[in-house]
Design a protein around this motif. Structure first.
Motif, PDB file in Angstrom:
ATOM      1  N   SER A   1       0.357  12.257   4.740  1.00 49.43           N
ATOM      2  CA  SER A   1      -0.813  11.522   4.768  1.00 49.43           C
ATOM      3  C   SER A   1      -1.060  10.978   3.305  1.00 49.43           C
ATOM      4  O   SER A   1      -1.682   9.693   3.360  1.00 49.43           O
ATOM      5  CB  SER A   1      -1.965  12.572   4.670  1.00 49.43           C
ATOM      6  OG  SER A   1      -1.805  13.668   3.702  1.00 49.43           O
ATOM      7  N   GLN A   2      -0.060  11.296   2.448  1.00 48.98           N
ATOM      8  CA  GLN A   2      -0.268  10.689   1.134  1.00 48.98           C
ATOM      9  C   GLN A   2       0.570   9.091   1.115  1.00 48.98           C
ATOM     10  O   GLN A   2       0.326   8.159   0.721  1.00 48.98           O
ATOM     11  CB  GLN A   2       0.489  11.485  -0.088  1.00 48.98           C
ATOM     12  CG  GLN A   2      -0.397  12.629  -0.631  1.00 48.98           C
ATOM     13  CD  GLN A   2      -1.527  11.965  -1.213  1.00 48.98           C
ATOM     14  OE1 GLN A   2      -2.624  12.451  -0.857  1.00 48.98           O
ATOM     15  NE2 GLN A   2      -1.213  11.003  -2.111  1.00 48.98           N
ATOM     16  N   ILE A   3       1.622   9.265   2.130  1.00 45.05           N
ATOM     17  CA  ILE A   3       2.393   8.037   2.111  1.00 45.05           C
ATOM     18  C   ILE A   3       1.730   6.972   2.820  1.00 45.05           C
ATOM     19  O   ILE A   3       1.817   5.748   2.324  1.00 45.05           O
ATOM     20  CB  ILE A   3       3.605   8.466   3.131  1.00 45.05           C
ATOM     21  CG1 ILE A   3       4.764   9.489   2.284  1.00 45.05           C
ATOM     22  CG2 ILE A   3       4.396   7.084   3.288  1.00 45.05           C
ATOM     23  CD1 ILE A   3       5.554   9.925   2.995  1.00 45.05           C
TER      24      ILE A   3
ATOM     25  N   SER B   1      -1.723   6.872   3.352  1.00 45.06           N
ATOM     26  CA  SER B   1      -3.144   6.880   2.939  1.00 45.06           C
ATOM     27  C   SER B   1      -3.659   5.301   3.163  1.00 45.06           C
ATOM     28  O   SER B   1      -2.970   4.453   2.316  1.00 45.06           O
ATOM     29  CB  SER B   1      -3.064   7.834   1.633  1.00 45.06           C
ATOM     30  OG  SER B   1      -4.614   7.580   1.346  1.00 45.06           O
ATOM     31  N   ARG B   2      -4.843   5.131   3.403  1.00 42.91           N
ATOM     32  CA  ARG B   2      -5.684   3.832   3.465  1.00 42.91           C
ATOM     33  C   ARG B   2      -6.711   3.813   2.312  1.00 42.91           C
ATOM     34  O   ARG B   2      -7.392   2.905   2.278  1.00 42.91           O
ATOM     35  CB  ARG B   2      -5.985   3.569   4.772  1.00 42.91           C
ATOM     36  CG  ARG B   2      -4.814   3.104   5.750  1.00 42.91           C
ATOM     37  CD  ARG B   2      -5.379   2.773   7.130  1.00 42.91           C
ATOM     38  NE  ARG B   2      -4.396   2.068   8.060  1.00 42.91           N
ATOM     39  CZ  ARG B   2      -3.296   2.686   8.197  1.00 42.91           C
ATOM     40  NH1 ARG B   2      -2.947   3.924   8.092  1.00 42.91           N
ATOM     41  NH2 ARG B   2      -2.425   1.783   8.921  1.00 42.91           N
ATOM     42  N   ASP B   3      -6.878   5.009   1.476  1.00 39.39           N
ATOM     43  CA  ASP B   3      -8.152   4.824   0.530  1.00 39.39           C
ATOM     44  C   ASP B   3      -7.505   5.483  -0.673  1.00 39.39           C
ATOM     45  O   ASP B   3      -6.799   5.818  -0.846  1.00 39.39           O
ATOM     46  CB  ASP B   3      -9.422   5.496   1.135  1.00 39.39           C
ATOM     47  CG  ASP B   3      -8.944   7.068   1.479  1.00 39.39           C
ATOM     48  OD1 ASP B   3      -7.769   7.612   1.296  1.00 39.39           O
ATOM     49  OD2 ASP B   3      -9.806   7.959   1.952  1.00 39.39           O
TER      50      ASP B   3
ATOM     51  N   ALA C   1       1.893   6.765  -6.891  1.00 37.87           N
ATOM     52  CA  ALA C   1       0.812   7.172  -7.465  1.00 37.87           C
ATOM     53  C   ALA C   1       0.996   8.740  -7.363  1.00 37.87           C
ATOM     54  O   ALA C   1       0.962   9.538  -8.114  1.00 37.87           O
ATOM     55  CB  ALA C   1      -0.444   6.786  -6.706  1.00 37.87           C
ATOM     56  N   PHE C   2       1.203   9.120  -6.144  1.00 37.92           N
ATOM     57  CA  PHE C   2       1.546  10.446  -5.767  1.00 37.92           C
ATOM     58  C   PHE C   2       2.592  11.186  -6.590  1.00 37.92           C
ATOM     59  O   PHE C   2       2.609  12.308  -7.328  1.00 37.92           O
ATOM     60  CB  PHE C   2       1.996  10.855  -4.291  1.00 37.92           C
ATOM     61  CG  PHE C   2       2.274  12.346  -3.955  1.00 37.92           C
ATOM     62  CD1 PHE C   2       1.031  13.296  -3.818  1.00 37.92           C
ATOM     63  CD2 PHE C   2       3.672  12.569  -3.992  1.00 37.92           C
ATOM     64  CE1 PHE C   2       1.503  14.530  -3.543  1.00 37.92           C
ATOM     65  CE2 PHE C   2       3.928  14.070  -3.538  1.00 37.92           C
ATOM     66  CZ  PHE C   2       2.998  14.958  -3.532  1.00 37.92           C
TER      67      PHE C   2
ATOM     68  N   ARG D   1       0.774  -1.191   0.177  1.00 36.50           N
ATOM     69  CA  ARG D   1      -0.092   0.076  -0.115  1.00 36.50           C
ATOM     70  C   ARG D   1       0.717   1.354  -0.132  1.00 36.50           C
ATOM     71  O   ARG D   1       0.496   2.086  -0.681  1.00 36.50           O
ATOM     72  CB  ARG D   1      -0.929   0.001   1.299  1.00 36.50           C
ATOM     73  CG  ARG D   1      -1.685   1.315   1.631  1.00 36.50           C
ATOM     74  CD  ARG D   1      -2.662   1.269   2.729  1.00 36.50           C
ATOM     75  NE  ARG D   1      -1.972   0.647   3.954  1.00 36.50           N
ATOM     76  CZ  ARG D   1      -1.365   1.724   4.561  1.00 36.50           C
ATOM     77  NH1 ARG D   1      -1.207   2.840   4.363  1.00 36.50           N
ATOM     78  NH2 ARG D   1      -0.820   1.275   5.871  1.00 36.50           N
ATOM     79  N   ILE D   2       1.903   1.289   0.885  1.00 34.01           N
ATOM     80  CA  ILE D   2       2.860   2.558   1.024  1.00 34.01           C
ATOM     81  C   ILE D   2       3.498   2.645  -0.243  1.00 34.01           C
ATOM     82  O   ILE D   2       3.485   3.820  -0.901  1.00 34.01           O
ATOM     83  CB  ILE D   2       3.761   2.194   2.231  1.00 34.01           C
ATOM     84  CG1 ILE D   2       2.909   2.592   3.474  1.00 34.01           C
ATOM     85  CG2 ILE D   2       4.741   3.361   2.247  1.00 34.01           C
ATOM     86  CD1 ILE D   2       3.549   1.844   4.859  1.00 34.01           C
TER      87      ILE D   2
ATOM     88  N   ASN E   1       1.183   4.130  -2.803  1.00 33.72           N
ATOM     89  CA  ASN E   1       0.777   5.538  -2.590  1.00 33.72           C
ATOM     90  C   ASN E   1       1.760   6.232  -2.988  1.00 33.72           C
ATOM     91  O   ASN E   1       1.852   7.282  -3.893  1.00 33.72           O
ATOM     92  CB  ASN E   1       0.615   5.668  -1.104  1.00 33.72           C
ATOM     93  CG  ASN E   1      -0.652   5.016  -0.447  1.00 33.72           C
ATOM     94  OD1 ASN E   1      -1.791   4.610  -1.157  1.00 33.72           O
ATOM     95  ND2 ASN E   1      -0.689   4.885   1.034  1.00 33.72           N
TER      96      ASN E   1
END
Length: 186
Positions: free
Chosen positions: A180-182, A184-186, A55-56, A48-49, A52
């Motif tokens: 918060s981006q690193i 993020s859970r959604d 994507a960012f 997930r991380i 994230n």
């Protein structure tokens, strides 16, 4: 009568030789100072991380001449080591590496830590990454504690920040990766 035992010292593999090995689609390995080290898969939080961050960074880096890559692309840290960072921001042009088997101009490395790799990431890999002249920032992300630490080049020195819940500043890109981006859970 004394007997003589011949010690067989294994020959260290070079990065060039390592790149010739086909591990197949299901196995992943790094070259660690001449020795092949098999790599295990990560956890859901690790994945997930990593997703994230990519994507960012894909959006944030558009037009900068830099591009983020995941752990399928390697960084050759020296003649006997090949690493697969979780995320690498590279400034090289496609084709700079001949067959595009490793990134030619890494600027930022993100390592998402796991209990089994934490020590080697913080010692061996950190020193190897620091020796690459194009690297400006190394970021360590701890999924368990949701903290980040950085090591950033400033002139000839490296400045380390301790683990904390904070945004990650990438000064050479004039970019901040929000905490918060690193995580993020959604």
């Amino acid at each position: 009568m004394a007997s003589v035992f011949a010690l067989s010292i294994p020959r260290l593999l070079t990065a060039e030789e390592f790149y010739q090995i086909d591990f197949g689609p299901d196995l992943k390995a790094e070259l660690d100072n001449g020795y092949i080290r098999m790599m295990a898969g990560g956890t859901r939080d690790h994945a997930r991380i990593q997703a994230n961050l990519i994507a960012f960074l894909m959006t944030a880096l558009r037009g900068s001449g830099c591009r983020p890559y995941g752990s399928d692309m390697s960084v050759q840290t020296h003649d006997l080591s090949v690493r697969y960072p979780d995320v690498t921001i590279d400034r090289g042009s496609p084709g700079d590496c001949g067959e595009d088997i490793y990134l030619s101009a890494p600027r930022v490395i993100f390592e998402v830590l796991s209990p089994s790799t934490r020590d080697i990431d913080f010692t061996v890999k950190k020193q190897e990454y620091r020796a690459i002249s194009s690297i400006d920032t190394i970021v360590f992300v701890d999924p368990e504690s949701e903290l980040v630490a950085t090591s950033q080049r400033q002139g000839r020195n490296w400045i380390d920040t301790p683990f904390k819940p904070d945004d990650v500043s990438l000064p050479f890109l004039k970019l901040v990766v929000p905490y918060s981006q690193i995580f993020s859970r959604d």
